[in-house]
Enzyme design. Sequence first.
Site, PDB file in Angstrom:
ATOM      1  N   GLY A 150     -14.488   7.246 -23.319  1.00  0.00           N
ATOM      2  CA  GLY A 150     -15.280   6.044 -23.546  1.00  0.00           C
ATOM      3  C   GLY A 150     -14.739   4.906 -22.714  1.00  0.00           C
ATOM      4  N   SER A 175      -9.139   8.469 -19.766  1.00  0.00           N
ATOM      5  CA  SER A 175     -10.133   8.637 -18.701  1.00  0.00           C
ATOM      6  C   SER A 175     -11.532   8.352 -19.226  1.00  0.00           C
ATOM      7  CB  SER A 175     -10.066  10.056 -18.148  1.00  0.00           C
ATOM      8  OG  SER A 175     -10.560  10.964 -19.107  1.00  0.00           O
ATOM      9  N   LYS A 176     -12.474   8.430 -18.318  1.00  0.00           N
ATOM     10  CA  LYS A 176     -13.868   8.130 -18.642  1.00  0.00           C
ATOM     11  C   LYS A 176     -14.376   8.799 -19.920  1.00  0.00           C
ATOM     12  CE  LYS A 176     -15.102   5.332 -15.398  1.00  0.00           C
ATOM     13  NZ  LYS A 176     -13.744   4.739 -15.605  1.00  0.00           N
ATOM     14  N   ARG A 177     -14.017  10.068 -20.064  1.00  0.00           N
ATOM     15  CA  ARG A 177     -14.576  10.770 -21.225  1.00  0.00           C
ATOM     16  C   ARG A 177     -14.061  10.231 -22.557  1.00  0.00           C
ATOM     17  NH1 ARG A 177     -10.605  14.637 -22.440  1.00  0.00           N
ATOM     18  NH2 ARG A 177      -9.031  14.419 -20.827  1.00  0.00           N
TER      19      ARG A 177
END
Length: 502
Positions: free
Chosen positions: A261, A257-259
Amino acid sequence: MEIFMDNVRVRFAPSPTGFLHVGNVRTALFNFLFAKNRGGKFILRIEDTDLERSEKEYEDALVRDMKWLGLNWDEGYLVGGDFGPYRQTERLKIYKKYALKLVEGGKAYYCFCKKEELEAERERQKARGEIPRYSGKCRNIPIDEAKKKVEKGEEAVIRLKVPKNYKIVFEDIVFGHQEIDSSQVDDRVLLRPDGTPTYNFACVIDDFEMKITHVLRGEQHLSNTPLQALIYEMLGINPPIFAHLSTINGPDGKKLSKRHGATSLVEFREKGYLPEAMVNYLSLLGWSPPDEEEIMDVEEIISKFSLERVSKSPAIFDVQKLNWVNREHLKKADLDRLVQLVIPYFKKEGVFLDVNDDIKKFLKLILDGFLTHVDYLSQITKECNMIFDFNPENIVEDEEVKKILSREAARDVINCFYNKIKNIDYLDFENYKNAVLSCMKELGIKGKNLFHPIRVGITALSSGPEIEKIVDIVEFGSRCDLLKKVIPVKDRVKSVLDVLNG
RNA sequence: GGCGCUAUCGUCUAGGGGUUAGGACGGGUGGUUCUCAGCCAUCAAACCCGGGUUCGAUUCCCGGUAGCGCUGCCA
């Protein structure tokens, strides 16, 4: 286990509800590799039956990403073929035909239950600690009665009539023989009131209609496969061969996911990763070549690829290794091509507005000097910052530089070097070499005692690429028509000496 | 909760009833180049746990644990 087929047809069937991320891409890639390895066809189908979330924008992005990677499809969306259309919302009539066929054959039925009622019921079941399931309320409405209600305009979905006490069996190349009891599958909705199919139904119909021979898709669909296998059976048609591909997770083992990177392909492209490096790295996630050579171009991967060497366990996406793979491909890449790729990054930094041949040559020199310093291309501007930002004051600030200057004769070297070059208009390689050589003779200094001070004299820094390369870049750059000026060697050394002498 | 899938160095993986369990990334150390990067060499680092089967299990079987997936008129 697998029957040999020479007319392999595989498909990548994304839903345009977001940007392509590395997991999807890996699935697309394996389909592509398998098709090419077997001389088969690679088909692109758009699964846009989720009207709420599907966007044209994502379809466009998807096409761009696939093309960037070189995953060209032989048939399907945008290129056409004999089994189109290749976008599911354009195939509604086909799904309806099959759904009705199932209803007529008593394999499916109309269900008039309200969506909200069912949701409420599910909640109640969950609250009671029960497995949420459809009650089967409409399962036994006589078909004539149901048809009448539909004709009167009553809203209905079509559900699969899952047989009781039935063993569903299917084969998976990666995960092996699978057996599951029909009690585990619910009477799932096949067709919604608006005529759109649900995923599991559309998927079966399309794969059949498009004569797909092998279904390679993400592991999350392994649990959907019993349902699909059952639909094939109820339709009296043969299922394709399945091969599920393990998940790719983030560094913490959780879903990417986004977190974590960058996860979408666009981000990697923008950062300046090479498409062949992405392909290479992704091919190594869940598959391994039969030999131990890991750096490969697409052709090599295609020739070595086989489903037998696909592993079952989930993999973690490791940027470090991607970086290494990318560096390896960067080393092999054609410099002129890299120049083209690097232009936007320099433009963005305001180094120039338009390129000309001189600027291209200048960029080539920069790449030659700094390429081994970067993991991906967008890092180049920062890495070669010393070319544009020359700060002589640094010699009284930087500890390493101060150390070099504190050494005996360091100043003499810089002075001497300056005297040798101050009257030279353009310091080319020969001139530079001669200047260094005569300093060496004159002062009787060589090695690091000679080169360190010269480096400081030219860059005001203690490290960087080979000095002769820097000289080359700086001298040539100073003659280029740049928005960000490059100070020539002579002036640099002069400035350093000025600071040095207070 | 139910069902399913998975489990080898930190990571990607090879292997497989008896191996010094191999490679790669990353990390450490040393060498090389004026320095950094690079390159070369070298080191450390793994078979999830418990039972079985077997002369012998990391490998086969069962159980546990953990992670993931499905359990939608999402895909």
